[in-house]
Scaffold this motif. Structure first.
Motif, PDB file in Angstrom:
ATOM      1  N   PRO B  76       0.905  -1.188  -0.119  1.00  0.00           N
ATOM      2  CA  PRO B  76      -0.164   0.074   0.058  1.00  0.00           C
ATOM      3  C   PRO B  76       0.825   1.300  -0.141  1.00  0.00           C
ATOM      4  O   PRO B  76       1.881   1.290   0.677  1.00  0.00           O
ATOM      5  CB  PRO B  76      -0.504  -0.155   1.250  1.00  0.00           C
ATOM      6  N   ILE B  77       0.357   2.135  -0.560  1.00  0.00           N
ATOM      7  CA  ILE B  77       1.298   3.542  -0.861  1.00  0.00           C
ATOM      8  C   ILE B  77       0.029   4.621  -0.428  1.00  0.00           C
ATOM      9  O   ILE B  77      -0.985   4.757  -0.898  1.00  0.00           O
ATOM     10  CB  ILE B  77       1.582   3.810  -2.457  1.00  0.00           C
ATOM     11  N   THR B  78       0.557   5.481   0.625  1.00  0.00           N
ATOM     12  CA  THR B  78      -0.349   6.714   0.871  1.00  0.00           C
ATOM     13  C   THR B  78       0.557   7.832   0.376  1.00  0.00           C
ATOM     14  O   THR B  78       1.697   7.959   0.559  1.00  0.00           O
ATOM     15  CB  THR B  78      -0.530   6.693   2.450  1.00  0.00           C
ATOM     16  N   VAL B  79      -0.236   8.778  -0.087  1.00  0.00           N
ATOM     17  CA  VAL B  79       0.232  10.180  -0.689  1.00  0.00           C
ATOM     18  C   VAL B  79      -0.155  11.232   0.285  1.00  0.00           C
ATOM     19  O   VAL B  79      -1.600  11.473   0.559  1.00  0.00           O
ATOM     20  CB  VAL B  79      -0.007  10.116  -2.144  1.00  0.00           C
ATOM     21  N   GLY B  80       0.835  12.299   0.679  1.00  0.00           N
ATOM     22  CA  GLY B  80       0.293  13.205   1.499  1.00  0.00           C
ATOM     23  C   GLY B  80       0.926  14.557   0.734  1.00  0.00           C
ATOM     24  O   GLY B  80       1.972  14.362   0.169  1.00  0.00           O
ATOM     25  N   GLY B  81       0.641  15.670   1.538  1.00  0.00           N
ATOM     26  CA  GLY B  81       1.096  16.911   1.040  1.00  0.00           C
ATOM     27  C   GLY B  81       0.464  17.651  -0.223  1.00  0.00           C
ATOM     28  O   GLY B  81       0.537  17.346  -1.181  1.00  0.00           O
TER      29      GLY B  81
END
Lengths: 212, 253
Positions: B76-81
């Motif tokens: 799983p990949i989470t992206v923030g910003g």
């Protein structure tokens, strides 16, 4: 040609499923086109995350319910992932009762967890083969049958016929059906495309059934 | 058995993986795709990409990085910003992300979390909280990568995020970020007691014992590691072995 059709109803991460098959050397079509599914697809993957009713609504809006049922009944390998697995069943209680595709008898219910347990269940859980499962040529091959896979869910399916449950997994001590199989129709509550090499192995097994 | 996940957090500026100290003094530490691939092959459970400047400068450069990472990384990949709109979320999911972490925009318009959760499901929405200690037993939520105070109490804000429909909490200590001096255990303890969502803790891990100290709390579900991996100080294997020593705790191996 080995064409795996990935149903794109604009929910969740379909790209990663296509990438996983691509790494395994299989071509995929990301689409929601009825004719392409019925006429040129050899295998079908139904992905999906989010709410059951939203997933069914999107399938219905694209007039795909009968097409998916026709496809699955034609004997071609069909795999539902996460919400895609849940939608294979008769229906779900999530946000009021909603009817599913009815390809596997059973209902989807909220995980009956002990008080104080966290939901959603997010993380890695092991598969546990069900002794009552009689299917041969399972996509859960022996080498991955007790390995960890990645789960994200609050609801789980309960097949009417226990022998349809290929594997269980547990969360907070509660067993639930994590892999389901009814003839050519498969469902996994976990995300094989997010479960590292074990997940790729499972998708490879599914793709092999598509080739046959 | 309680399960604890190990997450590699890769902060990104333009096309580089960077690491700062308390969100400042950013240093390049490599190519994000190469780091992610290395961690994936070494058995990392998840990856978080955090755009270190997107929120500040109102821009977003992560999509290409995410897309190429997802080609050969299957965790799983989470992206923030800089996730500010439903379109931003859609764009990241299309690129191949599984979840998005939202901080600044959630503070500015809390309804955004609710709307995002309704469309994409709670499991997709990570409430990202940057906490800075302001008094004994009190932390304030910061936005814009630890730069802007909000006056909002962190314990209250986490409860609010849960009500709004976030599916996970990413709790970062601004004070400890990048210091490698251990986590803010008081902060972790006060949140883990009240948070009924899966809780990811971040900021300060610099040695094996730090991961164990943070993972000992029964309400902690995942630990973020950055510097320790980027600088090759410890292997993912060793981190998992360390955490597996805690009673009744299991890691994926």
């Amino acid at each position: 040609m080995n064409n795996i059709f990935i149903l794109d109803i604009g929910l969740g991460n379909v790209k990663s499923i296509a990438n996983a098959f691509s790494v395994l050397g299989h071509t995929t079509t990301l689409s929601c086109d009825k004719q392409a599914l019925l006429n040129s697809a050899q295998g079908l993957v139904i992905p999906g995350v989010g709410a059951f009713s939203e997933g069914m609504k999107r399938i219905a809006q694209r007039d795909l319910i009968d097409t998916i049922i026709t496809f699955a009944n034609s004997g071609r390998p069909t795999l539902g992932i996460c919400l895609g697995m849940q939608m294979l069943f008769d229906g779900s209680d999530e946000f009021g009762y909603c009817q599913g595709l009815g390809l596997i008898p059973g209902q989807v219910q909220k995980l009956p967890l002990p008080k104080g347990s966290k939901l959603p269940n997010i993380g890695w859980g092991r598969l546990k083969p069900n002794k009552a499962y009689k299917g041969s040529n399972s996509i859960v091959s022996e080498d991955i049958a007790s390995q960890p896979f990645y789960f994200v869910h609050s609801y789980a399916a309960k097949p009417k016929d226990n022998s349809h449950t290929a594997t269980y997994s547990d969360y907070c001590g509660v067993d639930f059906c994590s892999t389901v199989n009814n003839n050519n129709i498969w469902g996994c509550q976990y995300h094989p495309e997010k479960s590292g090499p074990n997940g790729l192995q499972l998708l490879k097994r599914f793709a092999q059934q598509v080739v046959k | 058995m309680r399960k604890v996940r190990i997450i590699a957090r890769i902060d990104i500026k333009n096309e580089f993986a960077i690491k700062g100290i308390q969100f400042e003094g950013l240093r390049k530490v490599g190519n994000p795709n190469e780091l992610a691939k290395r961690y994936y092959e070494a058995g990392i459970d998840e990856i978080i990409y955090m755009d270190a400047v997107a929120s500040y400068y109102e821009r977003n450069s992560l999509q290409d990085v995410v897309a190429s990472t997802c080609e050969n990384i299957f965790v799983p990949i989470t992206v923030g910003g800089g996730i500010r709109t439903v379109e931003d979320i859609q764009q990241m999911l299309l690129a191949g992300a599984d979840k998005v972490a939202i901080n600044s925009q959630a503070i500015k318009t809390p309804d955004f979390i609710q709307k995002a959760a309704q469309i994409y499901g709670s499991q997709c929405i990570v409430g990202s909280v940057e906490a800075k200690k302001v008094a004994e037993g009190r932390w304030e939520a910061y936005i814009e990568n630890g730069r802007e105070p909000t006056g909002i109490d962190v314990v209250e804000w986490v409860k609010k995020l849960e009500c709004l429909g976030a599916g996970e909490i990413l709790l970062t200590s601004v004070d400890k970020d990048g210091t490698k001096k251990g986590c803010d255990l008081e902060l972790i303890d006060s949140i883990q007691k009240t948070c009924s969502l899966p809780l990811i803790v971040a900021g300060g891990v610099g040695k094996l014992a730090d991961t164990r100290d943070a993972a000992q709390y029964s309400g902690v579900d995942a630990i973020c590691v950055a510097s320790m991996l980027h600088y090759g100080m410890e292997s993912i294997d060793n981190i998992k072995k360390e955490i597996a020593q805690i009673d009744n705790v299991e890691v994926r191996c």
